[in-house]
Design a protein around this motif. Structure first.
Motif, PDB file in Angstrom:
ATOM      1  N   GLU A 441       0.828  -1.202   0.000  1.00 36.35           N
ATOM      2  CA  GLU A 441       0.000   0.000   0.000  1.00 36.35           C
ATOM      3  C   GLU A 441       0.862   1.251   0.000  1.00 36.35           C
ATOM      4  O   GLU A 441       0.516   2.260  -0.606  1.00 36.35           O
ATOM      5  N   ALA A 444       1.734   2.086  -3.475  1.00 36.67           N
ATOM      6  CA  ALA A 444       0.607   2.694  -4.191  1.00 36.67           C
ATOM      7  C   ALA A 444       0.412   4.146  -3.756  1.00 36.67           C
ATOM      8  O   ALA A 444       0.122   5.030  -4.572  1.00 36.67           O
ATOM      9  N   GLN A 445       0.600   4.426  -2.468  1.00 36.33           N
ATOM     10  CA  GLN A 445       0.436   5.789  -1.968  1.00 36.33           C
ATOM     11  C   GLN A 445       1.519   6.703  -2.528  1.00 36.33           C
ATOM     12  O   GLN A 445       1.254   7.857  -2.886  1.00 36.33           O
ATOM     13  N   ALA A 449      -1.848   7.218  -5.478  1.00 37.56           N
ATOM     14  CA  ALA A 449      -3.196   6.646  -5.351  1.00 37.56           C
ATOM     15  C   ALA A 449      -3.845   7.126  -4.068  1.00 37.56           C
ATOM     16  O   ALA A 449      -3.228   7.117  -2.999  1.00 37.56           O
ATOM     17  N   GLY A 450      -5.111   7.547  -4.165  1.00 32.01           N
ATOM     18  CA  GLY A 450      -5.860   7.978  -2.997  1.00 32.01           C
ATOM     19  C   GLY A 450      -6.360   6.789  -2.187  1.00 32.01           C
ATOM     20  O   GLY A 450      -6.175   5.618  -2.546  1.00 32.01           O
ATOM     21  N   VAL A 452      -9.422   5.531  -1.502  1.00 34.85           N
ATOM     22  CA  VAL A 452     -10.398   4.631  -2.126  1.00 34.85           C
ATOM     23  C   VAL A 452      -9.726   3.774  -3.185  1.00 34.85           C
ATOM     24  O   VAL A 452      -9.965   2.559  -3.270  1.00 34.85           O
ATOM     25  N   ARG A 453      -8.853   4.396  -3.977  1.00 39.13           N
ATOM     26  CA  ARG A 453      -8.198   3.631  -5.034  1.00 39.13           C
ATOM     27  C   ARG A 453      -7.256   2.585  -4.449  1.00 39.13           C
ATOM     28  O   ARG A 453      -7.138   1.476  -4.969  1.00 39.13           O
ATOM     29  N   ARG A 454      -6.579   2.921  -3.332  1.00 38.50           N
ATOM     30  CA  ARG A 454      -5.683   1.941  -2.713  1.00 38.50           C
ATOM     31  C   ARG A 454      -6.472   0.745  -2.191  1.00 38.50           C
ATOM     32  O   ARG A 454      -6.048  -0.403  -2.327  1.00 38.50           O
ATOM     33  N   MET A 456      -9.412  -0.302  -3.265  1.00 39.02           N
ATOM     34  CA  MET A 456     -10.045  -1.049  -4.340  1.00 39.02           C
ATOM     35  C   MET A 456      -9.036  -1.792  -5.212  1.00 39.02           C
ATOM     36  O   MET A 456      -9.337  -2.871  -5.732  1.00 39.02           O
ATOM     37  N   THR A 457      -7.841  -1.241  -5.379  1.00 38.51           N
ATOM     38  CA  THR A 457      -6.889  -1.842  -6.326  1.00 38.51           C
ATOM     39  C   THR A 457      -5.769  -2.619  -5.653  1.00 38.51           C
ATOM     40  O   THR A 457      -5.099  -3.416  -6.313  1.00 38.51           O
TER      41      THR A 457
END
Length: 546
Positions: A441, A444-445, A449-450, A452-454, A456-457
């Protein structure tokens, strides 16, 4: 998420406490005084306490022995054995009880095939305190098994090897090395069996009501069914008494488990104690036990469903599928119950699937203290008997909330299911999050990535199999539930558990057996589906896999 967990875990208990102290909005302990001064209360309390203690001892003996044999012994087909033994717990209590009633009664279709049925008119052996105790002990033995088996699988192998090198035989190794080390897990499993026995409704109702042997759950059910909402204050006080008894069991377990330090040094390894010449005996005993306690009652249930009239011997002239056709197509109550149970179970599973992922995300990955405390509160409330939760739901929703009336609707059952089964959905997801590297994560951050996107993805795809398994556990349990819905159902809004129970109580044994047999088939299918969905997970998340 925090507000939802407060609604699930804390608000129902507070509502019960308020009703006990302020019946109908007036400060006073009149309802509690009436309950505590009623001899029927203490009769039911005494029955509940000693039956639960005796059943706990039986569960500990059966579940502990099975765990030792399966985890340490070199038995073949152990996964199948574990799956079958867990079915004793997963098959609903009311269906297990009905199956045993059909197996051992004077009208037993299965025993008549072999000429072993009791004489017509003979008293049913299960309609007694002994019958209730034995059956509850058997039903909850898998709780001890599921608590003890993981502890046995992580014991350091060098301790066992040292004992065997010193000349200790397998039984002495178990008695002097294994059992002292796994004592906390054994105590935890027996405490869970004790609490589950206290809150069980199906078995005490089906066996205890005909035998005039009241327990707290059946006393609450009979009071509410006989007098309606006007006795809610007294019923709430009885529910608090039941909750105190369950909480006492949890506290005693925590005290006993904390008295002994069983930490050890060493690496966990798979341990097997060769059974030698006793291996065929152990194999025969394990599979014979399952055949006697699982297969025989279910065959008796199916045999009862296949005869045209209750008590007839099964044969070419009497065998029929009419009972199955009737419950599937002609009985309006059974048809509604199937649809209602499917809808309620699917809705509860879907909602808790969506809730469990963010809750576990904040509690495990983010380590938010508030969320961890609320999850712990929800797990503690899961230990409360289902009857207590049902009474709390009635107290909360008997009056309109925000202009909506949920009382006497399926909505009140759904809300109770969400509170009752949240822990089943959350635990597999939390276990999956603990396996994952938090740096996924973070990457992704860093990529922009925000939140919600983190989720969900990154998070959701990784924990989806565990979340699906938790959702299936919720569906499986809610589909067969009776204890909560027995107090919350209304005409036109029945569930499967309620209809099966009502048919059996009304003497429609063949129809009840047919509907119960269909439920067992659905239960086994769902267990197989859950196993299939989680077969690739690194850490097992289902009870019969752990």
């Amino acid at each position: 998420m925090a507000a939802l967990l407060c609604l699930i875990a804390i608000f129902p208990v507070l509502r019960l406490l308020v009703e006990g102290a302020m019946p109908q909005g007036k400060l006073g302990l009149g309802a509690l005084d009436r309950v505590l001064s009623d001899p029927a209360t203490w009769t039911a309390f005494g029955h509940t306490l000693w039956v639960s203690l005796a059943a706990m001892a039986i569960s500990g003996l059966i579940g502990g022995a099975m765990a030792l044999v399966v985890a340490l012994g070199d038995l073949p087909a152990r996964r199948t054995l574990v799956f079958g033994f867990t079915m004793l717990l997963i098959v609903p209590s009311q269906i297990t009880t009905i199956a045993w009633i059909e197996l051992l009664g004077p009208s037993s279709v299965l025993l008549k095939l072999f000429g072993l049925a009791p004489a017509p008119g003979a008293r049913h052996p299960l309609y007694s305190a002994t019958g209730i105790t034995l059956l509850l002990g058997l039903e909850h033995a898998p709780l001890v098994f599921l608590s003890l088996r993981p502890a046995l699988r992580v014991l350091p192998g060098d301790l066992i090897e040292a004992a065997r090198a010193a000349g200790a035989r397998p039984m002495r190794v178990v008695r002097t090395v294994v059992l002292p080390l796994v004592a906390p897990s054994l105590i935890a499993g027996m405490a869970l069996a004790f609490v589950s026995t206290i809150g069980n409704f199906g078995t005490p109702a089906l066996l205890g009501i005909p035998a005039r042997f009241p327990m707290l759950t059946t006393l609450i059910y009979q009071r509410l069914s006989g007098f309606g909402p006007r006795v809610l204050s007294e019923v709430a006080a009885l529910s608090l008494l039941l909750g105190v008894l369950a909480a006492g069991g949890v506290l005693v377990e925590a005290w006993l488990a904390g008295r002994r330090d069983v930490r050890v040094e060493g690496t966990a390894s798979s341990i097997h104690l060769p059974l030698g010449r006793w291996r065929p005996v152990a194999v025969a005993a394990a599979w014979g036990f399952l055949a006697l306690t699982l297969l025989m009652p279910l065959l008796a249930l199916l045999a009862t469903a296949l005869v045209a009239a209750y008590g007839q011997p099964l044969g070419p002239a009497t065998a029929t599928l009419e009972n199955f056709r009737f419950v599937l197509f002609d009985d309006p109550a059974a048809g509604r119950a199937i649809i209602d149970s499917l809808g309620l179970a699917a809705a509860a599973a879907a909602i808790l699937f969506l809730v469990a992922v963010p809750v576990a995300y904040f509690a495990v990955w983010r380590g938010r203290r508030l969320m961890r405390l609320l999850v712990l509160a929800a797990e503690l409330s899961y230990a409360l008997p289902g009857v207590v939760l049902a009474i709390a739901a009635i107290l909360i929703f008997i009056r309109p909330v925000l202009g909506l009336t949920l009382y006497n609707t399926l909505g009140i059952i759904l809300i109770a299911y969400l509170a009752r089964f949240f822990t089943l959905a959350q635990r597999p997801v939390a276990a999956a999050f603990r396996q994952l590297d938090f740096r996924l994560e973070e990457a992704a951050q860093m990529s922009g990535a925000g939140f919600v996107r983190r989720v969900m993805t990154v998070a959701l795809p990784l924990v989806a199999p565990a979340a699906a398994a938790g959702g299936l556990l919720v569906f499986l349990t809610a589909f067969n539930e009776l204890t909560v819905s027995a107090l919350l159902w209304s005409a036109g809004h029945e569930t499967l558990g309620v209809v099966v129970f009502s048919l059996e109580q009304a003497g429609e044994n063949t129809v009840a057996a047919a509907l119960a047999s269909l439920t067992v088939v659905a239960t086994v299918g769902l267990m197989a589906l859950a196993s299939f969905l989680t077969r690739h997970l690194a850490t097992p998340v289902l009870p019969w896999q752990a």
